[in-house]
Design an enzyme around this catalytic site. Structure first.
Site, PDB file in Angstrom:
ATOM      1  N   CYS A  57       0.821  -1.217   0.000  1.00  0.00           N
ATOM      2  CA  CYS A  57       0.000   0.000   0.000  1.00  0.00           C
ATOM      3  C   CYS A  57       0.854   1.266   0.000  1.00  0.00           C
ATOM      4  CB  CYS A  57      -0.925  -0.002   1.206  1.00  0.00           C
ATOM      5  SG  CYS A  57      -2.013  -1.448   1.288  1.00  0.00           S
ATOM      6  N   HIS A 112      -2.926   6.921   3.497  1.00  0.00           N
ATOM      7  CA  HIS A 112      -3.399   5.706   2.841  1.00  0.00           C
ATOM      8  C   HIS A 112      -4.735   5.322   3.439  1.00  0.00           C
ATOM      9  CE1 HIS A 112      -3.990   1.652   1.653  1.00  0.00           C
ATOM     10  NE2 HIS A 112      -3.570   1.127   2.793  1.00  0.00           N
ATOM     11  N   ASN A 152     -10.275  -0.013   0.558  1.00  0.00           N
ATOM     12  CA  ASN A 152      -8.811   0.001   0.573  1.00  0.00           C
ATOM     13  C   ASN A 152      -8.319  -0.480  -0.782  1.00  0.00           C
ATOM     14  OD1 ASN A 152      -6.074  -0.569   0.872  1.00  0.00           O
ATOM     15  ND2 ASN A 152      -6.278  -1.361   2.953  1.00  0.00           N
TER      16      ASN A 152
END
Length: 342
Positions: A123, A264, A295
């Site tokens: 990520c 994030h 996500n």
């Protein structure tokens, strides 16, 4: 006397010149993913902050989503494809070990001879790639760099796994990094913690899977994305304040100078904790794209930037802190000037 090797020098300052995104057409509600994990809309929203997410169709691939996002970035930057000499693709879900998807994306965009490669930092991949792109332009290795964060996580998730099924989704975001009159990308503060490698991982390696096929045939279980949510939550919530503060400090700024923070989009509760411990100013916009996008791993930061700009919560020219963390465990942060977008 030994021959002297010449070296290039590049732009004194760099910035994000343009931003583009691609969000898959299909919107998926919590009710749709809750059944196989014996959950509910309320449980998912409370635990993660997610209300909806986007799932890509078979036709919406890592390559096609990347190309679409890149075309938007080129258009908003006013940069032609033949002016880009490097493409960096941050992804964990291009499911071929080789070749990388970067060269194919460059070719589809009409780029001839551009360097193109993939990076894998989970990520945190987009912020890693952004830092690399800025350094390439400043060193003179490249004039303009296309940075893409893209994931098709639905190809890797076990939708009966209560720890991952409701979290992950698909999408792509891209930016053009190039020379600027003033610095628009601060120093990158990055690192990793391999002691936490187990927290986000592929459930088995490919050789284990091949051996299992030989032993069990069609009963063999393919590798899936696995995550220890509590471990990730604790690590992120308690370890990233220092990274954020160092990125702000290295940019020569304070939290009072921030117009926006784009973390994030891992978990709504983590986002709230990070904002609280940093004591952001009241008028600092806080990205919360996870509510609508889930996500999306390496695509998360550019998608969240676009959402802030589209909704008018931030505007081009604003000063924003980017902070990303994920598998590795890896992390990276930098302060940037918000770009033009479309």
């Amino acid at each position: 006397m030994a021959a002297r090797i010449a070296q290039t020098t590049g732009a004194e300052h760099t910035a994000i010149l343009g931003l583009g995104v691609y969000r898959p057409a299909r919107v998926v509600t919590n009710d749709e993913v809750a059944g196989p994990i014996n959950s509910s809309d309320e449980w998912i929203q409370t635990r993660s902050g997610i209300k909806t997410r986007r799932f890509a169709s078979a036709e919406e691939t890592v390559k096609s989503m990347s190309v679409a996002a890149a075309e938007g970035a080129l258009a908003s930057a006013g940069v032609a494809a033949d002016q880009v000499d490097c493409v960096i693709v941050a992804t964990s879900t291009h499911l071929l070990l080789t070749p990388a998807i970067g060269p194919q994306i460059a070719t589809d965009l009409g780029m001839t001879g551009a360097a193109a490669f993939d990076i894998s930092a989970g990520c945190a991949g987009f912020c890693h790639a952004l830092g690399m792109a800025s350094d390439l332009v400043r060193a003179g290795t490249s004039k303009n760099v296309l940075v893409i964060g893209v994931e098709k996580l639905t190809d890797t998730v076990d939708f009966t796994d209560r720890s991952t099924a409701f979290l992950f989704a698909d999408g792509a975001g891209a930016v053009i990094v190039g020379p600027a009159e003033e610095q628009g990308i601060g120093p990158t503060v990055w690192g990793s913690d391999g002691t936490q490698h187990h927290a986000i991982r592929q459930s088995k390696d490919w050789m284990e899977f091949f051996t299992e096929i030989e032993e069990k045939g069609t009963d063999a279980v393919r590798p899936y994305l696995a995550m220890e949510g509590t471990a990730v939550f604790r690590w992120a919530a308690h370890s990233l304040e220092k990274v954020c503060r160092e990125a702000i400090d290295q940019a020569g700024l304070t939290t009072d100078d921030l117009d926006a923070m784009v973390p994030h989009q891992a978990n709504g509760r983590i986002i709230e904790i990070m904002a609280r411990v940093l004591k952001l100013p009241e008028d600092c916009a806080l990205a919360n794209d996870i509510e609508e996008a889930g996500n999306t791993s390496a695509a998360s930061i550019p998608l969240a930037m676009e959402a802030l700009l589209r909704k008018g919560e931030s505007k081009p020219g604003d000063t924003a802190l980017l902070i990303a963390f994920g598998a590795g465990l890896s992390y990276a942060a930098q302060v940037v000037t918000m770009p033009a977008w479309r």
